[in-house]
Design a protein around this motif. Structure first.
Motif, PDB file in Angstrom:
ATOM      1  N   GLY A 114      45.098  56.259  62.245  1.00  0.00           N
ATOM      2  CA  GLY A 114      45.662  55.174  61.953  1.00  0.00           C
ATOM      3  C   GLY A 114      45.168  54.017  63.042  1.00  0.00           C
ATOM      4  O   GLY A 114      45.216  52.656  62.177  1.00  0.00           O
ATOM      5  N   TYR A 132      49.548  56.850  55.568  1.00  0.00           N
ATOM      6  CA  TYR A 132      49.792  57.392  56.638  1.00  0.00           C
ATOM      7  C   TYR A 132      50.502  58.799  56.747  1.00  0.00           C
ATOM      8  O   TYR A 132      51.457  59.058  56.065  1.00  0.00           O
ATOM      9  CB  TYR A 132      50.458  56.588  57.551  1.00  0.00           C
ATOM     10  N   VAL A 137      49.894  53.026  64.057  1.00  0.00           N
ATOM     11  CA  VAL A 137      49.480  52.178  63.067  1.00  0.00           C
ATOM     12  C   VAL A 137      49.941  51.007  64.002  1.00  0.00           C
ATOM     13  O   VAL A 137      50.936  50.357  64.185  1.00  0.00           O
ATOM     14  CB  VAL A 137      50.408  51.772  61.773  1.00  0.00           C
ATOM     15  N   SER A 220      51.472  50.336  51.474  1.00  0.00           N
ATOM     16  CA  SER A 220      51.167  51.127  52.190  1.00  0.00           C
ATOM     17  C   SER A 220      52.379  52.343  52.049  1.00  0.00           C
ATOM     18  O   SER A 220      53.360  52.025  51.761  1.00  0.00           O
ATOM     19  CB  SER A 220      51.037  51.008  53.794  1.00  0.00           C
ATOM     20  N   TRP A 221      51.858  53.730  52.308  1.00  0.00           N
ATOM     21  CA  TRP A 221      52.863  54.711  52.314  1.00  0.00           C
ATOM     22  C   TRP A 221      52.783  55.563  53.457  1.00  0.00           C
ATOM     23  O   TRP A 221      51.704  55.826  54.042  1.00  0.00           O
ATOM     24  CB  TRP A 221      52.521  55.619  51.037  1.00  0.00           C
ATOM     25  N   TYR A 222      53.809  56.086  53.943  1.00  0.00           N
ATOM     26  CA  TYR A 222      53.889  56.713  55.333  1.00  0.00           C
ATOM     27  C   TYR A 222      54.812  58.032  55.088  1.00  0.00           C
ATOM     28  O   TYR A 222      55.788  58.080  54.734  1.00  0.00           O
ATOM     29  CB  TYR A 222      54.425  55.911  56.475  1.00  0.00           C
ATOM     30  N   GLU A 236      57.221  56.926  64.651  1.00  0.00           N
ATOM     31  CA  GLU A 236      56.716  56.741  63.145  1.00  0.00           C
ATOM     32  C   GLU A 236      57.425  56.094  62.355  1.00  0.00           C
ATOM     33  O   GLU A 236      57.057  55.228  61.424  1.00  0.00           O
ATOM     34  CB  GLU A 236      56.510  58.213  62.799  1.00  0.00           C
ATOM     35  N   ALA A 240      56.382  52.683  60.583  1.00  0.00           N
ATOM     36  CA  ALA A 240      56.300  52.399  58.999  1.00  0.00           C
ATOM     37  C   ALA A 240      56.937  51.395  58.525  1.00  0.00           C
ATOM     38  O   ALA A 240      56.771  50.591  57.536  1.00  0.00           O
ATOM     39  CB  ALA A 240      57.053  53.861  58.326  1.00  0.00           C
ATOM     40  N   ALA A 245      55.924  49.884  54.680  1.00  0.00           N
ATOM     41  CA  ALA A 245      55.647  51.072  54.248  1.00  0.00           C
ATOM     42  C   ALA A 245      56.449  51.875  53.259  1.00  0.00           C
ATOM     43  O   ALA A 245      58.038  51.586  53.931  1.00  0.00           O
ATOM     44  CB  ALA A 245      54.909  52.302  54.807  1.00  0.00           C
ATOM     45  N   VAL A 247      58.227  55.027  52.315  1.00  0.00           N
ATOM     46  CA  VAL A 247      58.390  56.247  53.370  1.00  0.00           C
ATOM     47  C   VAL A 247      58.981  57.549  52.622  1.00  0.00           C
ATOM     48  O   VAL A 247      59.962  57.562  51.602  1.00  0.00           O
ATOM     49  CB  VAL A 247      59.212  55.926  54.447  1.00  0.00           C
TER      50      VAL A 247
END
Length: 280
Positions: A114, A132, A137, A220-222, A236, A240, A245, A247
């Motif tokens: 990341g 992710y 990040v 974004s996706w986490y 984390e 996120a 993100a 999640v």
């Protein structure tokens, strides 16, 4: 991966904790709302290339289960092999790989990957999404050490084997402790395969600040690994939340579990991201 604590001012620490608390509240809503059901395809059906960037103490084979499923579903994948010598070198490796791919790309990263995708995506217009898995990040100026300063530090850092001067040279996780900290939810055989593929991380990377990053204004996706022993799951969730993100939680996943044992679910998340950002 995680880091040794880095001192911060009391004000900065309090600010970070407030942001973390707000992020956790927001993530509860996102986690409840997200579905891994892949939307029906419409408009432009040209699939982007999925670029998967591995983390520290791993190599590109850590993505094997995910890439196999993506290819079965008709996606092209690229898995650059990082040198793990410096952040700048790794960013250059991924940037070079991206330059060789035409069309849209989705950047997928695990752990230290990341850090790399954040830098390699800066200034690009061909990245349509980030996905992710237990990934670090950063924003500009963040290092692995500073990201983890307010969170529980990994005990794995007490079991590193340095190839030269301690904390100033490449290091492996002691193979005797790899299963315990990196992949405790996998079988001994599965963990041994990952263990054998370890690449050493040049430890000064831990304190290297990130340059400009490219994740701002890109969806974004986490996937949070709820039993991660390398990166605090709370860290984390905080990262996120900061990137906005969508999640999902893998409550029983180790650091590696989200992309190995739960590879099918993580592949679904990637494909959900692809379809959610389809254009045309």
């Amino acid at each position: 991966m995680q880091s040794h604590p880095t001192p911060e001012s009391t004000t900065a620490q309090r600010s970070r904790r407030r942001i973390a608390a707000l992020g956790a509240a927001g993530l509860a809503v996102l986690t409840a709302a997200v579905s891994l059901t892949v939307p029906a395809e419409a408009g432009n059906t040209t699939k982007p290339t999925i670029v998967l960037v591995h983390g520290a103490w791993a190599d590109s084979t850590s993505w094997d289960k995910v890439t196999r499923q993506l290819k079965d579903d008709g996606y092209s994948t690229v898995t650059p092999k990082l040198g793990l010598n410096s952040v700048a070198e790794d960013v250059a490796i991924v940037s070079t790989a991206l330059n060789k791919i035409s069309g849209r790309k989705v950047l997928v990263s695990h752990s230290y990957g990341g850090i790399v995708t954040a830098g390699a995506s800066h200034g690009r217009t061909d990245v349509s999404a980030f996905v992710y898995a237990a990934a670090l990040v950063p924003d500009e100026g963040d290092s692995i050490a500073s990201l983890g300063a307010d969170f529980t530090q990994s005990e794995a850092f007490g079991h590193l084997i340095f190839t030269g001067e301690p904390f100033a040279s490449p290091a492996f996780i002691d193979p005797a402790f790899f299963h315990q900290y990196f992949a405790q939810d996998l079988s001994k055989r599965q963990a041994a395969v990952l263990n054998a593929a370890q690449l050493p991380l040049n430890f000064p990377i831990v304190g290297t600040p990130s340059g400009p990053v490219g994740w701002h204004n890109i969806p974004s996706w986490y996937a949070v690994s709820g039993e991660d022993r390398m990166i605090d799951p709370a860290e984390e969730r905080w990262m996120a939340a900061r990137v906005g993100a969508t999640v999902v939680e893998f409550p029983t996943a180790s650091h590696a579990g989200g992309i190995t044992r739960l590879a099918s679910r993580f592949t679904e998340l990637i494909e959900h991201a692809v379809c959610s950002t389809r254009t045309g």
